[in-house]
Design a protein around this motif. Structure first.
Motif, PDB file in Angstrom:
ATOM      1  N   ARG A   1       0.785  -1.083   0.101  1.00 15.65           N
ATOM      2  CA  ARG A   1       0.134   0.194   0.298  1.00 15.65           C
ATOM      3  C   ARG A   1       1.100   1.083  -0.156  1.00 15.65           C
ATOM      4  NH1 ARG A   1      -5.529   1.083   1.102  1.00 15.65           N
ATOM      5  NH2 ARG A   1      -5.381  -1.306   2.018  1.00 15.65           N
ATOM      6  N   LEU A   2       0.499   2.126  -0.936  1.00 17.94           N
ATOM      7  CA  LEU A   2       1.546   3.892  -0.815  1.00 17.94           C
ATOM      8  C   LEU A   2       0.579   4.322  -0.022  1.00 17.94           C
ATOM      9  CD1 LEU A   2       1.432   1.974  -3.986  1.00 17.94           C
ATOM     10  CD2 LEU A   2       3.147   3.967  -3.911  1.00 17.94           C
ATOM     11  N   PRO A   3       1.255   5.221   0.537  1.00 17.04           N
ATOM     12  CA  PRO A   3       0.373   6.648   0.907  1.00 17.04           C
ATOM     13  C   PRO A   3      -0.647   7.109   0.936  1.00 17.04           C
ATOM     14  CG  PRO A   3       2.696   6.885   1.086  1.00 17.04           C
ATOM     15  CD  PRO A   3       2.756   6.033   0.056  1.00 17.04           C
ATOM     16  N   ASP A   4      -0.924   7.231  -0.319  1.00 19.88           N
ATOM     17  CA  ASP A   4      -2.370   7.720  -0.833  1.00 19.88           C
ATOM     18  C   ASP A   4      -3.607   7.104  -0.676  1.00 19.88           C
ATOM     19  OD1 ASP A   4      -1.458   6.272  -3.414  1.00 19.88           O
ATOM     20  OD2 ASP A   4      -2.035   7.818  -4.793  1.00 19.88           O
ATOM     21  N   GLY A   5      -2.881   5.816  -0.577  1.00 22.56           N
ATOM     22  CA  GLY A   5      -3.942   4.530  -0.019  1.00 22.56           C
ATOM     23  C   GLY A   5      -3.915   3.317  -1.932  1.00 22.56           C
TER      24      GLY A   5
END
Length: 388
Positions: free
Chosen positions: A333-337
């Protein structure tokens, strides 16, 4: 929602690291619902700093490391996934992944259609959900689906067709369907809605046979199968229909296996070379005659289930060779979801067979035009079901 971890034996993991174990996409009901992949949980290992040259073919392990280290953002991660050359690694926006989670919970955004490939690559409506937008638009089972938003879908993989039906998962958006019924051709434009899935259906066939159709391994599917089995008359034969089942939660697939096995191995799998195992619970019904029906749309967790019952000598598998998807994907998962699901390993059946690229070969092949119910009834009769 990323929830519980499952490995061969229970193992404690931190809340942030706990992930849902998924084998395959949930493709029923006209909603592409995320990856074909398998999500496995576990404590994330510390990763070294990773840089991937812009012109390199990206390795999925390196991509995962780069994401974990915060070295790449969503656009770069999506580009790396596209360069990986791995057909099962995928990139999803936060909204797309939310749709995937809806599907695992037994909901999906779509129009209420099940589709299948038939002869000459044509795409046919297999089933229409009652009360759905497609049903209200007059779509019927057996209609030919020619186009979606003007794009010809003949010859395209069912997975792509389903993805186009779902779109980006926005409730209320319109999808234009080009249909044919006999000599008539027309278009309808239903609006997508959030609908409940119908993952498990039960029919009662002649000669005291209970047919259980499992379209996807959503949450609660194993419990629905167990209730269906408990409600039947003792001694009935069972037809477990996994045609078109493209997978889902492996916990549910193992739960269904547990209904027919008294403990023992269901599958093994590796994640970054680390071996794990999946076991059935004790106390399943090992006596009632069982036939499992599969086809080329039987994928991933459904292949795992069919192959396990076959390897354990518990069922006669009939139909056609299954799809052959036995790889495992883990989400990063990346910080922006947004989420990159990346291949990390493969699973094997109890006899050590690999499914990936091979599928499960049925004990008895039946052609597409054959009455599968009739074949199953004949086999179950030979196994002694009708005499019980």
């Amino acid at each position: 929602m990323l929830s519980h971890c499952l490995s061969g034996k229970p193992r404690r993991v931190g809340r942030a690291a706990a992930l849902t174990l998924v084998f395959g996409a949930v493709l029923a009901t006209g909603a592409a619902t995320g990856s074909f992949g398998d999500v496995v949980g576990g404590d994330r290992q510390a990763r070294s700093s990773t840089r991937i040259p812009a012109d390199a073919v990206a390795d999925t392990d390196e991509i995962a490391e780069a994401i974990a280290d915060g070295k790449v953002g969503p656009q770069a991660a999506e580009a790396l996934v596209s360069r990986s050359g791995d057909r099962w690694s995928s990139f999803y926006t936060a909204q797309e992944y939310e749709g995937f989670q809806h599907s695992l919970d037994g909901r999906y955004v779509g129009v209420g259609l099940w589709v299948r490939r038939v002869e000459n690559g044509r795409v046919e409506i297999d089933r229409v959900q009652s009360g759905s937008p497609a049903a209200r638009a007059g779509v019927r089972a057996g209609d030919r689906l020619r186009t979606i938003d003007g794009t010809d879908v003949t010859g395209r993989p069912v997975t792509e067709v389903v993805s186009r039906l779902r779109g980006v998962g926005d409730v209320g958006t319109t999808v234009v369907l080009g249909l044919a019924r006999g000599a008539r051709s027309w278009e309808v434009a239903p609006r997508r809605a959030l609908l409940p899935t119908e993952s498990v259906r039960v029919r009662h066939l002649p000669h005291r046979i209970t047919a259980v159709k499992v379209d996807a391994f959503t949450r609660g599917a194993a419990g629905q199968v167990r209730r269906a089995l408990a409600a039947r008359t003792a001694g009935e034969g069972i037809l477990l229909d996994l045609r078109g089942n493209s997978g889902g939660l492996v916990t549910e697939a193992v739960g269904v296996a547990s209904a027919f096995l008294d403990g023992g191995l269901v599958a093994t799998y590796d994640v970054h070379g680390r071996q794990q195992a999946l076991y059935a619970a004790d106390g399943g019904d090992t006596e009632t005659p069982l036939v499992v029906l599969v086809d080329g749309g039987t994928m991933s967790a459904a292949e795992l289930l069919a192959g396990a019952l076959q390897d354990r000598g518990r069922a006669v598998v009939i139909g056609s060779r299954t799809f052959g998807k036995g790889s495992i994907q883990m989400p990063s998962r990346l910080p922006d979801g947004s989420v990159a699901e990346l291949t990390v390993g493969h699973y094997r059946l109890p006899a050590g067979r690999s499914v990936d690229g091979r599928g499960v070969e049925p004990d008895l092949r039946i052609s597409g035009g054959t009455d599968a119910d009739a074949e199953a009834l004949e086999i179950l009769d030979g196994l002694g079901a009708s005499a019980r």
